[in-house]
Scaffold this motif. Structure first.
Motif, PDB file in Angstrom:
ATOM      1  N   PRO A  90       0.829  -1.206   0.000  1.00  0.00           N
ATOM      2  CA  PRO A  90       0.000   0.000   0.000  1.00  0.00           C
ATOM      3  C   PRO A  90       0.870   1.265   0.000  1.00  0.00           C
ATOM      4  O   PRO A  90       1.948   1.301   0.588  1.00  0.00           O
ATOM      5  N   ILE A  91       0.383   2.274  -0.645  1.00  0.00           N
ATOM      6  CA  ILE A  91       0.948   3.619  -0.695  1.00  0.00           C
ATOM      7  C   ILE A  91       2.281   3.651  -1.449  1.00  0.00           C
ATOM      8  O   ILE A  91       2.456   4.402  -2.417  1.00  0.00           O
ATOM      9  N   ILE A  92       3.257   2.816  -1.037  1.00  0.00           N
ATOM     10  CA  ILE A  92       4.586   2.908  -1.656  1.00  0.00           C
ATOM     11  C   ILE A  92       4.639   2.209  -3.017  1.00  0.00           C
ATOM     12  O   ILE A  92       5.577   2.402  -3.788  1.00  0.00           O
ATOM     13  N   GLY A  93       3.640   1.374  -3.334  1.00  0.00           N
ATOM     14  CA  GLY A  93       3.576   0.753  -4.653  1.00  0.00           C
ATOM     15  C   GLY A  93       4.436  -0.496  -4.775  1.00  0.00           C
ATOM     16  O   GLY A  93       4.683  -1.209  -3.797  1.00  0.00           O
ATOM     17  N   VAL A  94       4.933  -0.749  -5.986  1.00  0.00           N
ATOM     18  CA  VAL A  94       5.641  -1.997  -6.267  1.00  0.00           C
ATOM     19  C   VAL A  94       7.102  -1.897  -5.816  1.00  0.00           C
ATOM     20  O   VAL A  94       7.725  -0.834  -5.910  1.00  0.00           O
ATOM     21  N   VAL A  95       7.609  -3.044  -5.336  1.00  0.00           N
ATOM     22  CA  VAL A  95       9.009  -3.158  -4.930  1.00  0.00           C
ATOM     23  C   VAL A  95       9.572  -4.407  -5.589  1.00  0.00           C
ATOM     24  O   VAL A  95       8.957  -5.480  -5.534  1.00  0.00           O
ATOM     25  N   SER A  96      10.721  -4.291  -6.209  1.00  0.00           N
ATOM     26  CA  SER A  96      11.339  -5.441  -6.887  1.00  0.00           C
ATOM     27  C   SER A  96      11.786  -6.475  -5.863  1.00  0.00           C
ATOM     28  O   SER A  96      12.536  -6.170  -4.941  1.00  0.00           O
ATOM     29  N   ALA A  97      11.293  -7.716  -6.028  1.00  0.00           N
ATOM     30  CA  ALA A  97      11.617  -8.784  -5.091  1.00  0.00           C
ATOM     31  C   ALA A  97      12.269  -9.988  -5.765  1.00  0.00           C
ATOM     32  O   ALA A  97      13.068 -10.693  -5.157  1.00  0.00           O
ATOM     33  N   GLY A  98      11.928 -10.269  -7.020  1.00  0.00           N
ATOM     34  CA  GLY A  98      12.489 -11.432  -7.713  1.00  0.00           C
ATOM     35  C   GLY A  98      13.987 -11.323  -7.875  1.00  0.00           C
ATOM     36  O   GLY A  98      14.510 -10.291  -8.287  1.00  0.00           O
ATOM     37  N   GLY A  99      14.697 -12.390  -7.511  1.00  0.00           N
ATOM     38  CA  GLY A  99      16.148 -12.385  -7.598  1.00  0.00           C
ATOM     39  C   GLY A  99      16.837 -11.729  -6.434  1.00  0.00           C
ATOM     40  O   GLY A  99      18.068 -11.590  -6.430  1.00  0.00           O
ATOM     41  N   ALA A 100      16.076 -11.310  -5.414  1.00  0.00           N
ATOM     42  CA  ALA A 100      16.666 -10.680  -4.232  1.00  0.00           C
ATOM     43  C   ALA A 100      16.521 -11.609  -3.034  1.00  0.00           C
ATOM     44  O   ALA A 100      15.609 -12.433  -2.973  1.00  0.00           O
ATOM     45  N   THR A 101      17.404 -11.472  -2.067  1.00  0.00           N
ATOM     46  CA  THR A 101      17.265 -12.198  -0.814  1.00  0.00           C
ATOM     47  C   THR A 101      16.256 -11.470   0.066  1.00  0.00           C
ATOM     48  O   THR A 101      15.878 -10.322  -0.198  1.00  0.00           O
ATOM     49  N   THR A 102      15.827 -12.137   1.126  1.00  0.00           N
ATOM     50  CA  THR A 102      14.895 -11.492   2.054  1.00  0.00           C
ATOM     51  C   THR A 102      15.546 -10.280   2.717  1.00  0.00           C
ATOM     52  O   THR A 102      14.878  -9.266   2.971  1.00  0.00           O
ATOM     53  N   ASN A 103      16.843 -10.350   2.979  1.00  0.00           N
ATOM     54  CA  ASN A 103      17.532  -9.194   3.584  1.00  0.00           C
ATOM     55  C   ASN A 103      17.513  -7.987   2.652  1.00  0.00           C
ATOM     56  O   ASN A 103      17.269  -6.856   3.076  1.00  0.00           O
ATOM     57  N   LYS A 104      17.778  -8.227   1.366  1.00  0.00           N
ATOM     58  CA  LYS A 104      17.764  -7.119   0.417  1.00  0.00           C
ATOM     59  C   LYS A 104      16.365  -6.547   0.252  1.00  0.00           C
ATOM     60  O   LYS A 104      16.181  -5.335   0.103  1.00  0.00           O
ATOM     61  N   LEU A 105      15.356  -7.432   0.256  1.00  0.00           N
ATOM     62  CA  LEU A 105      13.984  -6.949   0.128  1.00  0.00           C
ATOM     63  C   LEU A 105      13.590  -6.113   1.349  1.00  0.00           C
ATOM     64  O   LEU A 105      12.879  -5.100   1.212  1.00  0.00           O
ATOM     65  N   GLU A 106      14.035  -6.532   2.521  1.00  0.00           N
ATOM     66  CA  GLU A 106      13.771  -5.727   3.729  1.00  0.00           C
ATOM     67  C   GLU A 106      14.359  -4.327   3.587  1.00  0.00           C
ATOM     68  O   GLU A 106      13.708  -3.320   3.908  1.00  0.00           O
ATOM     69  N   THR A 107      15.591  -4.278   3.075  1.00  0.00           N
ATOM     70  CA  THR A 107      16.240  -2.967   2.895  1.00  0.00           C
ATOM     71  C   THR A 107      15.501  -2.122   1.868  1.00  0.00           C
ATOM     72  O   THR A 107      15.311  -0.904   2.055  1.00  0.00           O
ATOM     73  N   LYS A 108      15.048  -2.739   0.772  1.00  0.00           N
ATOM     74  CA  LYS A 108      14.325  -1.997  -0.256  1.00  0.00           C
ATOM     75  C   LYS A 108      13.029  -1.408   0.289  1.00  0.00           C
ATOM     76  O   LYS A 108      12.667  -0.256  -0.002  1.00  0.00           O
ATOM     77  N   ILE A 109      12.301  -2.185   1.078  1.00  0.00           N
ATOM     78  CA  ILE A 109      11.031  -1.694   1.628  1.00  0.00           C
ATOM     79  C   ILE A 109      11.284  -0.576   2.643  1.00  0.00           C
ATOM     80  O   ILE A 109      10.551   0.434   2.679  1.00  0.00           O
ATOM     81  N   GLU A 110      12.325  -0.748   3.457  1.00  0.00           N
ATOM     82  CA  GLU A 110      12.661   0.305   4.425  1.00  0.00           C
ATOM     83  C   GLU A 110      12.982   1.622   3.712  1.00  0.00           C
ATOM     84  O   GLU A 110      12.490   2.700   4.088  1.00  0.00           O
TER      85      GLU A 110
END
Length: 425
Positions: free
Chosen positions: A141-161
């Motif tokens: 919600p609000i922030i829209g799409v975040v690239s997750a494919g090909g990323a680790t969970t740690n990297k995805l956490e950083t992207k969302i933050e």
């Protein structure tokens, strides 16, 4: 007074000619006479020299281009350890880890279809379960799409933050995101080289309802089928000419060589977890390696062989017992076992023993169809000779032919069937 010979006298010349044709046909060789069936070098028979084959690309150091089969004759052979001698286990047999392996150092990467749970401290409007879509994104919600494919969970956490901070929803000090993988999805990877069915394979396919409530309530998921060995097995397994100690895994420009002989010998082997888009290449040695012809985690468990046994002792395939289980053979079966399964062996010693069995097999290296013919008695008396009793491969065809005595007996029966109506005239 005119004399009219009996009708049987008119029929007799034609009958004699018919009998002559039947005898000549009975003495004739069967229809496969013009096919070269005596070649000693046959796929399914270990040979001193390998077969020339075309590489997927120009041979490099990663591919074996030598055709001296002696160096591969013990590859994948089971090991024996003696208690009266020291066990020389060296570090090269240790599993790869994130510290020494470029693929594992990337961590477990997310793929489209994976189910993750996003937990944000004081972020009730963002918390929830999300599926990585086909394009590799998760939409929050609000922030829209975040690239997750090909990323680790740690990297995805950083992207969302970072996305939350840039949207001025959280301050840098308070933005804290935790992601749990709830379910690893089925993924597509490509497998090429010395496998029976190269191409794109789908691994980690799960049936509906396989997870119980405890798994659904727990954080995290572990898959036993989203692995390198599963990709190879889904491609119908390695062929006997595979370079098993030099399997190549390519991911995002990185490339590693994997020794998977431990799948057959009992040594430690790293079975890499795969992600969508991975590429697996199994090089070919060009040489038949008998030790690879047995069921295992990366070879076929079994395969189908097409059989025919239209002989007098069994009037058709149904009465010969050639059904589903007779034609589905375990990997590593030789021609003798197939002949026994097709009921080609046994019977009357003098009349049925001199049978022949014909094997048609496609060489998966050269693509050529090869045909050999063997005496059933030779198979029974010399089964240890590889050139007499070769291995069978998937989709081979096996046909049995009766003995010459049985052929002459059939001709005699046909002659009697013709003479009997004439005698009754």
């Amino acid at each position: 007074m005119s004399f009219y010979p009996p009708k049987s006298y008119k029929i007799m010349p034609a009958l004699i000619a018919l009998i002559g044709i039947l005898v000549l046909q009975g003495c004739a060789k069967h229809s496969s006479v013009d096919i070269d069936k005596s070649a000693l070098r046959f796929y399914g028979t270990p040979a001193d020299n390998g077969d020339d084959f075309i590489h997927e690309q120009a041979p490099k150091t990663l591919f074996s281009d030598g055709l001296n089969c002696s160096q591969f004759q013990d590859m994948g052979a089971a090991l024996n350890y003696r208690t009266d001698k020291p066990l020389n286990l060296h570090s090269s047999n240790m599993k790869a880890s994130a510290e020494n392996d470029p693929i594992l150092a990337q961590g477990l990467l997310l793929s489209p279809g994976d189910l993750v749970e996003v937990l944000i401290e004081d972020g009730e409007g963002f918390n929830g379960r999300y599926i990585v879509d086909n394009a590799g994104y998760v939409k929050l919600p609000i922030i829209g799409v975040v690239s997750a494919g090909g990323a680790t969970t740690n990297k995805l956490e950083t992207k969302i933050e970072l996305a939350l901070i840039r949207a001025e929803i959280f301050q840098p000090a308070s933005a804290s995101v935790t992601i749990h993988v709830l379910n690893w999805s089925s993924i597509e990877v490509s497998v090429a080289g010395a496998v029976f069915n190269p191409g794109t394979v789908l691994i980690n396919r799960k049936s509906k309802g396989v997870q119980n409530s405890e798994h659904l309530d727990a954080y995290g998921d572990y898959s036993t089928t989203r692995l390198l060995s599963e990709a190879i097995r889904t491609a119908s397994g390695i062929r006997p000419d595979a370079k098993l100690d030099q399997i190549i895994l390519i991911r995002k420009g990185w490339q590693v060589q994997i020794d998977m002989t431990g799948m057959l010998t009992g040594e430690l082997v790293k079975d890499y977890p795969l992600v969508a888009g991975d590429r697996v290449i199994v090089p070919s040695t060009g040489c038949f390696q008998a030790h690879l012809v047995r069921p295992s985690q990366i070879t076929p468990k079994g395969f189908r062989v097409f059989m025919s046994n239209l002989i007098d002792s069994a009037g058709d395939n149904a009465s010969a017992g050639i059904g589903k289980f007779a034609t589905s053979l375990p990997y590593g079966t030789r021609l003798l076992q197939a002949a026994v399964s097709a009921n080609c062996v046994g019977g009357k010693d003098w009349t049925n023993a001199p049978r022949r069995v014909v094997l048609a097999s496609k060489n998966p290296i050269t693509g050529e169809t090869q045909v050999i013919e063997r005496s059933v008695e030779a198979l029974m008396t010399t089964p240890n000779q590889d050139n007499i009793n070769p291995y069978l491969m998937p989709n081979d065809a096996v046909a049995c032919y009766d003995s010459n005595i049985t052929n002459f007996r059939d001709i005699a029966k046909t002659v009697v069937d013709i003479l009997l109506p004439i005698k009754l005239l």
